[in-house]
Structure formats: structure tokens, C-alpha cells
Scaffold this motif. Structure first.
Motif, short mmCIF file in Angstrom:
data_model
loop_
_atom_site.label_atom_id
_atom_site.label_comp_id
_atom_site.label_asym_id
_atom_site.label_seq_id
_atom_site.Cartn_x
_atom_site.Cartn_y
_atom_site.Cartn_z
N THR A 1 70.26 7.15 15.43
CA THR A 1 70.61 5.73 15.48
C THR A 1 69.43 4.93 14.98
O THR A 1 68.28 5.35 15.11
CB THR A 1 70.94 5.35 16.94
OG1 THR A 1 72.03 6.14 17.38
CG2 THR A 1 71.29 3.88 17.07
N SER B 1 67.77 -2.63 14.69
CA SER B 1 67.15 -3.83 14.15
C SER B 1 66.57 -4.59 15.33
O SER B 1 67.26 -4.82 16.32
CB SER B 1 68.19 -4.73 13.45
OG SER B 1 68.53 -4.23 12.20
N VAL C 1 77.92 -7.91 11.30
CA VAL C 1 77.25 -6.82 12.01
C VAL C 1 78.30 -5.81 12.46
O VAL C 1 78.17 -4.60 12.23
CB VAL C 1 76.44 -7.35 13.22
CG1 VAL C 1 76.13 -6.23 14.21
CG2 VAL C 1 75.15 -7.99 12.75
N HIS D 1 79.89 -3.72 9.71
CA HIS D 1 79.04 -2.64 9.19
C HIS D 1 78.70 -1.61 10.27
O HIS D 1 77.80 -0.78 10.07
CB HIS D 1 77.77 -3.23 8.57
CG HIS D 1 78.05 -3.90 7.26
ND1 HIS D 1 78.18 -3.21 6.08
CD2 HIS D 1 78.26 -5.20 6.95
CE1 HIS D 1 78.43 -4.06 5.10
NE2 HIS D 1 78.49 -5.28 5.61
N GLY E 1 77.52 -2.12 13.35
CA GLY E 1 76.44 -2.49 14.26
C GLY E 1 76.98 -2.97 15.59
O GLY E 1 78.14 -3.39 15.70
N TRP F 1 72.49 0.41 15.06
CA TRP F 1 73.23 0.77 13.85
C TRP F 1 73.52 2.26 13.88
O TRP F 1 72.67 3.04 14.32
CB TRP F 1 72.40 0.46 12.60
CG TRP F 1 72.06 -0.97 12.42
CD1 TRP F 1 70.87 -1.57 12.69
CD2 TRP F 1 72.93 -2.01 11.95
NE1 TRP F 1 70.93 -2.91 12.41
CE2 TRP F 1 72.19 -3.20 11.95
CE3 TRP F 1 74.24 -2.03 11.51
CZ2 TRP F 1 72.72 -4.41 11.52
CZ3 TRP F 1 74.77 -3.24 11.09
CH2 TRP F 1 74.02 -4.41 11.09
N ALA G 1 73.85 1.81 7.13
CA ALA G 1 74.68 0.74 7.67
C ALA G 1 73.87 -0.55 7.79
O ALA G 1 74.36 -1.63 7.45
CB ALA G 1 75.25 1.14 9.02
N ALA G 2 72.63 -0.45 8.25
CA ALA G 2 71.76 -1.63 8.38
C ALA G 2 71.44 -2.21 7.00
O ALA G 2 71.48 -3.43 6.81
CB ALA G 2 70.48 -1.27 9.12
N PHE H 1 74.46 -3.96 5.57
CA PHE H 1 74.61 -5.28 6.18
C PHE H 1 73.67 -6.29 5.51
O PHE H 1 74.08 -7.38 5.12
CB PHE H 1 74.33 -5.20 7.68
CG PHE H 1 74.09 -6.54 8.31
CD1 PHE H 1 75.13 -7.42 8.54
CD2 PHE H 1 72.81 -6.92 8.69
CE1 PHE H 1 74.91 -8.67 9.11
CE2 PHE H 1 72.58 -8.16 9.28
CZ PHE H 1 73.63 -9.03 9.48
#
Length: 101
Positions: free
Chosen positions: A3, A6, A29, A32, A34, A61, A66-67, A70
Motif C-alpha cells: 500500500t 499520501s 481520490v 483512483h 484511494g 492508495w 494509483a496515486a 490521480f
């Protein structure tokens, strides 16, 4: 796959961007993958002498990608630019592993 988190510190210097930013970023978020773990102005510094930000935000995330997706989302970019222009912000992406274990 680990994982990622942020961790944001945000101190607004103007409020014009906040309402639109919160609505759009919340939706994106989640889009994506999150999940918000914290969005709060209730925090305290336990160590160090740096000025406390107004807000601290932590997002979990499912992956680094994925982050990044975003942050690069074309719908998010104008909101990001508004936040950067209207605040003092710091954003770190942290891999959820213990490399010292």
C-alpha cells in the motif's frame, strides 16, 4: 503489492479554491482507488519546531501507480494548480513497508 500513503500538509493562503477542490479531489481520490484515512485540522506536533499546517491529510492508495494516476488526472490538474497557488502545501508519497525490520 504494498500500500502507498499520501501524506499532505496544507495551509491555505486564500479560500477561493477550497470548496471546488474538496468536492473534486474527494471524488477523484475514490475514482483512483484511494481512501481517506484522515482529513483534519485536529493534530499536534510531538517533535520538532516546524510550524504546524492548518490541515493534515492521509490517503491510502492500493498502489504507487494509483496515486500517480490521480495526480496526473486531467480533471484533477486545475484543482491541484489552484491548491498550489492558494496554499503552502507539502505532499509526500510513502511506500507502506518497514525497511528497517
Amino acid at each position: 503489492m504494498p500500500t502507498y500513503y499520501s501524506v499532505l500538509e496544507v495551509t491555505p493562503t486564500s479560500d477561493e479554491w477550497v470548496e471546488d477542490y474538496v468536492a473534486a479531489s474527494h471524488r477523484l481520490v475514490h475514482q483512483h482507488g484511494g481512501q481517506y484515512l484522515a482529513r483534519t485540522n485536529t493534530h499536534e506536533r510531538l517533535e520538532g519546531n516546524r510550524t504546524n499546517p492548518t490541515l493534515r491529510i492521509i490517503i491510502s492508495w492500493p498502489s504507487r501507480q494509483a496515486a500517480i494516476d490521480f495526480m496526473n488526472d486531467l480533471e484533477y490538474i486545475p484543482h491541484l494548480q489552484a491548491r498550489i497557488a492558494g496554499s503552502e502545501s507539502h505532499h509526500a508519497l510513502i511506500e507502506g513497508v518497514d525497511q528497517l525490520a
